[in-house]
Design a protein around this motif. Structure first.
Motif, PDB file in Angstrom:
ATOM      1  N   GLN A 185      -4.777  -4.595  -7.694  1.00  0.00           N
ATOM      2  CA  GLN A 185      -4.891  -3.172  -7.372  1.00  0.00           C
ATOM      3  C   GLN A 185      -6.232  -2.850  -6.716  1.00  0.00           C
ATOM      4  O   GLN A 185      -6.311  -1.982  -5.850  1.00  0.00           O
ATOM      5  N   LYS A 186      -7.289  -3.557  -7.090  1.00  0.00           N
ATOM      6  CA  LYS A 186      -8.582  -3.382  -6.411  1.00  0.00           C
ATOM      7  C   LYS A 186      -8.478  -3.846  -4.954  1.00  0.00           C
ATOM      8  O   LYS A 186      -9.012  -3.194  -4.050  1.00  0.00           O
ATOM      9  N   TYR A 195       0.805  -1.218   0.000  1.00  0.00           N
ATOM     10  CA  TYR A 195       0.000   0.000   0.000  1.00  0.00           C
ATOM     11  C   TYR A 195       0.841   1.272   0.000  1.00  0.00           C
ATOM     12  O   TYR A 195       0.366   2.325  -0.414  1.00  0.00           O
ATOM     13  N   ARG A 255      -5.938  -0.821   1.765  1.00  0.00           N
ATOM     14  CA  ARG A 255      -5.261   0.403   2.195  1.00  0.00           C
ATOM     15  C   ARG A 255      -6.213   1.267   3.017  1.00  0.00           C
ATOM     16  O   ARG A 255      -5.843   1.801   4.075  1.00  0.00           O
ATOM     17  N   ALA A 256      -7.450   1.392   2.548  1.00  0.00           N
ATOM     18  CA  ALA A 256      -8.431   2.200   3.277  1.00  0.00           C
ATOM     19  C   ALA A 256      -8.700   1.612   4.656  1.00  0.00           C
ATOM     20  O   ALA A 256      -8.823   2.348   5.652  1.00  0.00           O
ATOM     21  N   GLN A 259      -6.565  -1.179  -2.985  1.00  0.00           N
ATOM     22  CA  GLN A 259      -7.369   0.003  -2.652  1.00  0.00           C
ATOM     23  C   GLN A 259      -8.274  -0.265  -1.452  1.00  0.00           C
ATOM     24  O   GLN A 259      -8.401   0.577  -0.551  1.00  0.00           O
TER      25      GLN A 259
END
Length: 397
Positions: free
Chosen positions: A288-289, A209, A295-296, A292
């Motif tokens: 990558q999904k 991330y 990471r959040a 995302q």
């Protein structure tokens, strides 16, 4: 009936994490699972329907132990071209999850009573696997850059019959720590100097991330001292049980023989399904999904920990993976904290299962990939209250 168990199973208990998952908790930070939101269910459903309609005779049949050839080729090519993993003397074996790769390594490389050097804390599934072969586990302390290499070399000199060094160098389970490039290079130097295998367990390394990627140990390996264990569990689906091992072909030849005594071959239907997914869809875009989403959740958990935790409690801030490691003040018990948390219907994992000696310690592990943002906010607030209650009860007793 008086069942006479094998000596190797005496004193062995079920996985503490598997047992925690059975508890009724409104919020769980205890899992090691990827989020079901990341499973490419629609794509897999389409591929599976096509397999059942047109190729069921192959997909439901026996396969070869080494693994479904297209999956081996796709995986080996991707790991070599994208990550620089795998050399001319290396081969690849498809396994029933990364866990089987660890088991086959222990089975092929060790004899009863041999010594394994491990990071401490470390992955409970690996530790229990090694214990089942009645191996001596010697823990090497870690800091924010990885294993203490001075203590590692002392152990290499001191301990008898060291057969391999077990490491999770990227987004380690349970701490989230990533071993620095400098220490990776020195780890390889020590492996060569003392002629021991480095067992590199790396199921999380593509879930980054922040920061720049650090080359895998296997990427730096020119002498065949690194055995790399990878997995599609955290990227596609854990229930499909598709892992892989990349290592020197002579060692993998023996691992194939050992695997034939365990399961003959990894589930062929899911091997074919994984190969078709890799060939027809963009795995990197899918990753990558995942990144995302995670990471959040990581950011949300770190922010909540900063708000709610007693300042005497420390925690890691990982650049990737799915775990954060908390540390109570010295002398406090992660096990007792977990008891206070579960009373409030929050499940966490205490540090004891991750210790090579299984001793209680101030550590505890938190997972952020499974709970959603609202659960993270509520769960960390509960954790903060549980910590205050536990520390307060100890200080007043």
């Amino acid at each position: 009936m008086d069942i006479r168990l094998a000596d190797r199973m005496q004193g062995r208990n079920p996985s503490a994490i598997r047992e925690i998952l059975k508890q009724n908790a409104d919020i769980s930070f205890s899992a090691g699972n990827p989020s079901a939101e990341t499973f490419p269910a629609a794509e897999l459903a389409a591929l599976a329907a096509e397999l059942f309609e047109n190729e069921y005779a192959q997909a439901l049949q026996y396969g070869i132990t080494e693994g479904y050839v297209p999956l081996r080729e796709l995986t080996a090519n991707r790991m070599r071209e994208k990550h620089g993993i795998g050399g001319l003397d290396d081969d690849i074996l498809i396994t029933s999850g990364g866990q089987q790769g660890l088991d086959l390594a222990a089975k092929c490389l060790t004899n009863e009573g041999d010594t394994i050097l491990c990071e401490t804390p470390s992955f409970v599934g690996a530790l229990n696997c090694f214990r089942s072969y009645r191996l001596r586990l010697v823990g090497i302390p870690m800091d924010e850059a990885g294993m203490d290499l001075d203590q590692l070399e002392q152990a290499l000199r001191r301990e008898p019959n060291v057969r391999f060094i077990y490491t999770i160098p990227t987004f380690q389970n349970p701490t989230g720590i990533t071993t620095s490039l400098e220490r990776r290079k020195k780890l390889l130097e020590l492996a060569r100097k003392y002629n021991v295998i480095l067992l590199e367990d790396s199921p999380y390394f593509e879930l980054r991330y922040d920061g720049e990627p650090v080359p895998a140990l296997k990427c730096l390996d020119t002498t065949g001292h690194v055995l790399f264990v990878g997995s599609y569990s955290k990227l596609i689906s854990p229930g499909m049980r598709i892992g892989y091992v990349i290592g020197h072909k002579d060692l993998l030849t023996k691992m194939v023989v050992a695997k034939q005594g365990q399961d003959v071959h990894t589930n062929l239907f899911f091997q074919i399904l994984t190969a078709r997914y890799l060939a027809q869809y963009d795995l990197d875009a899918h990753i990558q999904k995942c990144v995302q989403l995670y990471r959040a959740r990581r950011d949300r958990m770190i922010a909540a920990l900063e708000r709610h935790l007693d300042p005497r409690v420390s925690f890691t801030r990982p650049d990737g993976g799915i775990f954060i490691w908390g540390q109570l003040p010295e002398g406090k018990s992660g096990t007792e904290l977990a008891k206070h948390a579960i009373k409030r219907s929050l499940a966490i994992v205490p540090g004891a299962p991750f210790a090579t000696d299984e001793a209680d310690n101030p550590g505890f592990r938190l997972n952020f990939s499974v709970p959603d943002l609202a659960q993270i906010d509520r769960g960390v607030a509960i954790l903060g209250d549980a910590i205050q209650e536990y520390i307060g009860s100890v200080e007043t007793s």
